[in-house]
Scaffold this active site. Structure first.
Site, mmCIF file in Angstrom:
data_model
loop_
_atom_site.group_PDB
_atom_site.id
_atom_site.type_symbol
_atom_site.label_atom_id
_atom_site.label_comp_id
_atom_site.label_asym_id
_atom_site.label_seq_id
_atom_site.Cartn_x
_atom_site.Cartn_y
_atom_site.Cartn_z
ATOM 1 N N TYR A 1 -17.115 30.263 -14.493
ATOM 2 C CA TYR A 1 -16.327 31.356 -15.061
ATOM 3 C C TYR A 1 -16.348 32.606 -14.192
ATOM 4 C CZ TYR A 1 -15.436 35.649 -17.551
ATOM 5 O OH TYR A 1 -14.975 36.884 -17.861
ATOM 6 N N ILE B 1 -11.085 -16.999 -10.184
ATOM 7 C CA ILE B 1 -9.883 -16.153 -10.229
ATOM 8 C C ILE B 1 -10.215 -14.839 -10.938
ATOM 9 C CG2 ILE B 1 -7.446 -15.984 -10.853
ATOM 10 C CD1 ILE B 1 -7.281 -19.010 -10.918
ATOM 11 N N GLY C 1 -5.911 -4.189 -12.290
ATOM 12 C CA GLY C 1 -4.752 -3.286 -12.377
ATOM 13 C C GLY C 1 -3.929 -3.432 -13.640
ATOM 14 N N ASP C 2 -2.634 -3.138 -13.492
ATOM 15 C CA ASP C 2 -1.724 -3.076 -14.638
ATOM 16 C C ASP C 2 -1.638 -4.388 -15.412
ATOM 17 O OD1 ASP C 2 -1.139 -0.547 -13.793
ATOM 18 O OD2 ASP C 2 0.985 -0.904 -13.378
ATOM 19 N N THR D 1 -11.419 -13.716 -14.595
ATOM 20 C CA THR D 1 -10.572 -14.309 -15.634
ATOM 21 C C THR D 1 -11.304 -15.494 -16.261
ATOM 22 O OG1 THR D 1 -9.534 -15.934 -14.197
ATOM 23 C CG2 THR D 1 -8.541 -13.729 -14.229
ATOM 24 N N ASN E 1 3.366 4.569 -5.190
ATOM 25 C CA ASN E 1 4.424 4.565 -6.205
ATOM 26 C C ASN E 1 4.365 5.806 -7.100
ATOM 27 O OD1 ASN E 1 2.138 3.354 -7.154
ATOM 28 N ND2 ASN E 1 3.101 1.423 -7.711
ATOM 29 N N CYS E 2 3.186 6.408 -7.240
ATOM 30 C CA CYS E 2 3.097 7.632 -8.051
ATOM 31 C C CYS E 2 3.889 8.778 -7.413
ATOM 32 C CB CYS E 2 1.644 8.069 -8.208
ATOM 33 S SG CYS E 2 0.592 6.768 -8.883
ATOM 34 N N SER F 1 0.812 -1.215 0.000
ATOM 35 C CA SER F 1 0.000 0.000 0.000
ATOM 36 C C SER F 1 0.849 1.271 0.000
ATOM 37 C CB SER F 1 -0.902 -0.013 1.245
ATOM 38 O OG SER F 1 -1.959 0.886 1.093
HETATM 39 P P1 FAD Z 1 1.330 -2.396 -8.451
HETATM 40 O O1 FAD Z 1 0.910 -1.154 -7.756
HETATM 41 O O2 FAD Z 1 2.596 -2.376 -9.215
HETATM 42 O O3 FAD Z 1 1.388 -3.546 -7.364
HETATM 43 C C1 FAD Z 1 1.709 -4.850 -7.718
HETATM 44 C C2 FAD Z 1 2.339 -5.527 -6.508
HETATM 45 O O4 FAD Z 1 2.280 -6.915 -6.693
HETATM 46 C C3 FAD Z 1 3.825 -5.188 -6.351
HETATM 47 O O5 FAD Z 1 4.054 -4.660 -5.077
HETATM 48 C C4 FAD Z 1 4.531 -6.515 -6.544
HETATM 49 O O6 FAD Z 1 5.654 -6.657 -5.690
HETATM 50 C C5 FAD Z 1 3.454 -7.495 -6.151
HETATM 51 N N1 FAD Z 1 3.624 -8.813 -6.767
HETATM 52 C C6 FAD Z 1 3.863 -9.101 -8.069
HETATM 53 N N2 FAD Z 1 3.905 -10.421 -8.266
HETATM 54 C C7 FAD Z 1 3.706 -11.004 -7.066
HETATM 55 C C8 FAD Z 1 3.645 -12.334 -6.626
HETATM 56 N N3 FAD Z 1 3.800 -13.339 -7.474
HETATM 57 N N4 FAD Z 1 3.405 -12.584 -5.322
HETATM 58 C C9 FAD Z 1 3.233 -11.550 -4.443
HETATM 59 N N5 FAD Z 1 3.286 -10.267 -4.801
HETATM 60 C C10 FAD Z 1 3.510 -9.981 -6.106
HETATM 61 N N6 FAD Z 1 -0.244 6.071 -12.470
HETATM 62 C C11 FAD Z 1 -1.016 7.158 -12.582
HETATM 63 O O7 FAD Z 1 -2.200 7.016 -12.925
HETATM 64 N N7 FAD Z 1 -0.536 8.421 -12.290
HETATM 65 C C12 FAD Z 1 0.748 8.620 -11.898
HETATM 66 O O8 FAD Z 1 1.150 9.755 -11.640
HETATM 67 C C13 FAD Z 1 1.599 7.507 -11.812
HETATM 68 N N8 FAD Z 1 2.876 7.655 -11.455
HETATM 69 C C14 FAD Z 1 3.673 6.557 -11.326
HETATM 70 C C15 FAD Z 1 4.993 6.733 -10.939
HETATM 71 C C16 FAD Z 1 5.822 5.628 -10.794
HETATM 72 C C17 FAD Z 1 7.251 5.820 -10.401
HETATM 73 C C18 FAD Z 1 5.304 4.322 -11.009
HETATM 74 C C19 FAD Z 1 6.175 3.116 -10.844
HETATM 75 C C20 FAD Z 1 3.996 4.139 -11.408
HETATM 76 C C21 FAD Z 1 3.180 5.264 -11.568
HETATM 77 N N9 FAD Z 1 1.849 5.117 -11.979
HETATM 78 C C22 FAD Z 1 1.053 6.222 -12.099
HETATM 79 C C23 FAD Z 1 1.286 3.793 -12.294
HETATM 80 C C24 FAD Z 1 0.548 3.205 -11.108
HETATM 81 O O9 FAD Z 1 1.357 3.252 -9.988
HETATM 82 C C25 FAD Z 1 0.149 1.785 -11.447
HETATM 83 O O10 FAD Z 1 -0.734 1.831 -12.532
HETATM 84 C C26 FAD Z 1 -0.524 1.094 -10.274
HETATM 85 O O11 FAD Z 1 0.300 1.053 -9.153
HETATM 86 C C27 FAD Z 1 -0.888 -0.332 -10.670
HETATM 87 O O12 FAD Z 1 -1.420 -0.997 -9.589
HETATM 88 P P2 FAD Z 1 -1.341 -2.591 -9.489
HETATM 89 O O13 FAD Z 1 -1.971 -2.941 -8.220
HETATM 90 O O14 FAD Z 1 -1.847 -3.189 -10.744
HETATM 91 O O15 FAD Z 1 0.218 -2.896 -9.462
#
Ligand code: FAD
Length: 549
Positions: free
Chosen positions: A421, A274, A278-279, A269, A41-42, A38
């Protein structure tokens, strides 16, 4: 019910938290392979740049606070390494060895991996990505002593990193493979960001590929395709991300494009128990219908919430995404929503671009700054996408336009939008209204448009510059004649003689005077069109054309 969530940041933690709010009696286990959950990262680039000084502010929660507030069982340094969908188990690597956990519902939120190009020397310890808290810590260590840096890749995070390193007093070069920085932005708008970077002392290399990184004792040498070698104390690789779909692939789940996980409209999925958020997920682009993973925090958060709802039978359909994104580059902001022109073309969607450069608020009120705005409309008038760059007011316009696209609005709708405005905030005709009005004129035949990309000096047309003679003398589109807009009514015979039956293409500085002339000539029965965005856009869009003076 036992819900196991893999990944404890944006998508995963949103899902776990929402699940708890929906079901007090659920057992919710979050597996996170890293040390932190939690976290913001942004915010990492702003921590590296020194704007966020309190590292703890990035760590929004710990397993302890999540247990206390939400009764979540959050296990850091626990990596899911295999899934058995038939047995509904996850194999987990822990600091104390492997274990098997059963689940009723499994949510995959592993995010994306930094894409690291296979360049010789990329594994040098002075080369880093910026994705996690440990990455930010490592960069913090290095920036203290660094004098020079190369950032590879000028996307959103790359540009934020450039700003961060520059703010720390480091001389930064940026190397971008595409022909312009921030490739999702149209080239004419990226022009303003490049100018801002150069003004701040950043060296910008576009259309340039890094070929090798050569380690030296006191620095590395970053070799690019023209043979130049740039010394750097520090290199940041920011060449994009790819969905981390490996676990899903191994479990036999259906994948989408670029190794993403394919999900249905609720986030489920190909396996009934399952889910994915996110990303890592394959999203569907609005307007084009193109499937793509979209790595944005807002989407991950909303995915997480929606999947928790779906698990508990409160299904809300996910919407096609606009990929609305924004970045600050020193004193400028760039933002975009909806498909780029390249995506529209690739999808075979007919569109026309309205380009304008109004002040961000009323010009007579002190401090108005130019806002460079492009809105793409379908030939039926529907708003398809928009991009903007400027010092002020970019976020507001793009957010309004993102809402308009989602609502299916057209030119008439946005021309009539009633936006807040008063002189310090906007104009009686806001730039969003103006874009709609220009599109109305274009669609209604009052203002046929031509685009800077269409300019061909050999074309059988008359290029007509409607600015003052002084402006014309300072530089004009090659082959143009000049009749200032105030003289056009008196010089129609001269103009017709020069046109000799050819179509007339008008332009002025940013669009208004050319519009007036186009209206006069249209009413005179001439075949005339007006340059969208004026010479301001032309210069930015056509660096290949040298103005005549
Ligand atoms: P993440 O937040 O990446 O979390 C995934 C987590 O899963 C990680 O902690 C990883 O360690 C864990 N994980 C992976 N595989 C496993 C496994 N097998 N077992 C256990 N844990 C695992 N987006 C914006 O919209 N605006 C912004 O300004 C912006 N700035 C950003 C700046 C940076 C430097 C970064 C890196 C990203 C930025 N983003 C921004 C993108 C945004 O942070 C991501 O889109 C978002 O965090 C995705 O969320 P998520 O939960 O999919 O993945």
């Amino acid at each position: 019910m036992r819900i196991v969530v893999v990944g404890g940041v944006a998508g995963g933690m949103s899902c776990a938290a929402r699940a708890r709010r929906l079901a007090e009696d659920a057992e919710i286990i979050v597996l996170e392979r890293g040390e932190y959950v939690s976290y913001a990262n942004c915010g990492l680039p702003y921590y590296v740049g020194g704007e966020i000084t309190d590292r703890d502010a990035l760590l929004l929660h710990t397993p302890k606070t999540l247990a206390r507030i939400l009764d979540l069982d959050v296990r850091t340094e626990h990596e899911a390494i295999g899934i058995d969908p038939a047995a509904r188990t996850v194999q987990v690597r822990t600091p104390d060895g492997e274990e098997t956990i059963t689940y009723d519902e499994l949510v995959l939120a592993p995010g994306a991996k930094t894409f690291i190009p296979s360049i010789p020397g990329i594994d040098d310890p002075r080369v880093h990505a910026l994705r996690t808290v440990p990455d930010a810590d490592a960069l913090q260590e290095l920036v203290g002593d660094a004098r020079s840096a190369v950032v590879i890749g000028a996307g959103f995070i790359g540009l934020e990193t450039v700003e961060a390193l520059t703010n720390r007093g480091i001389a930064v070069r940026i190397v971008e493979l595409s022909d312009h920085i921030l490739p999702p932005l149209d080239a004419d708008l990226a022009h303003y960001l490049r100018a801002e970077l150069v003004n701040r002392g950043v060296e910008v290399h576009e259309g340039t590929e890094v070929k090798a990184i050569h380690p030296k004792d006191d620095c590395v040498l970053v070799e690019v395709d023209d043979g130049q070698r740039y010394p750097a104390d520090l290199v940041v690789v920011s060449t994009g991300v790819t969905p981390d779909g490996a676990l899903a692939a191994d479990a036999g789940l259906e994948l989408g494009v670029r190794g993403s996980i394919r999900v249905d409209s609720t986030g489920r999925t190909s396996d009934e128990h399952i889910w994915a958020v996110g990303d890592v997920v394959e999203q569907v682009f609005a307007v084009t219908g193109e499937p793509q993973p979209v790595p944005l925090a807002g989407l991950a958060n909303r995915d997480g919430r929606r999947v928790a709802d779906a698990i508990f039978g409160r299904a809300v359909e996910r919407r096609p995404v606009l990929s609305t994104a924004i970045v600050r580059v020193f004193g400028m902001t760039a933002a975009a929503t909806g498909p780029t022109q390249a995506h529209l073309k690739a999808a075979g969607i007919d569109y026309f671009a309205v380009k304008l450069h109004p002040g961000h608020h009323a010009g007579y009120y002190p401090g108005a700054r130019p806002l460079h705005l492009t809105v793409n409309f379908g030939t039926d008038g529907r708003v398809l996408s928009a991009q903007a760059v400027g010092a002020e007011g970019v976020d507001k316009r793009i957010d309004v336009l993102a809402t308009a696209i989602r609502a299916g609005m057209d030119a008439d709708d946005i021309a009539e939008l009633e936006l807040a405005y008063a002189p310090p905030f906007g104009s009686a005709k806001d730039p969003v209204n103006m874009a709609g009005m220009i599109a109305q004129n274009a669609l209604g035949g009052l203002l046929p448009l031509w685009q800077a990309e269409e300019y061909d000096p050999a074309a059988d047309v008359l290029w007509l510059d409607c600015r003052s003679t002084r402006e014309f003398a300072r530089g004009h589109v090659p082959g143009s004649i000049n009749i200032p807009h105030t003289q056009i009514r008196d010089r129609l015979d001269e103009l017709r003689e020069a046109a000799a039956g050819r179509p007339i293409k008008t332009y002025c500085a940013t669009g208004f005077r050319g519009y007036l002339v186009t209206r006069i000539l249209t009413q005179q029965g001439e075949d005339v069109a007006h340059l969208s965005g004026g010479l301001e856009t032309f210069v930015a869009a056509r660096p290949d054309v040298e103005l005549e003076s």
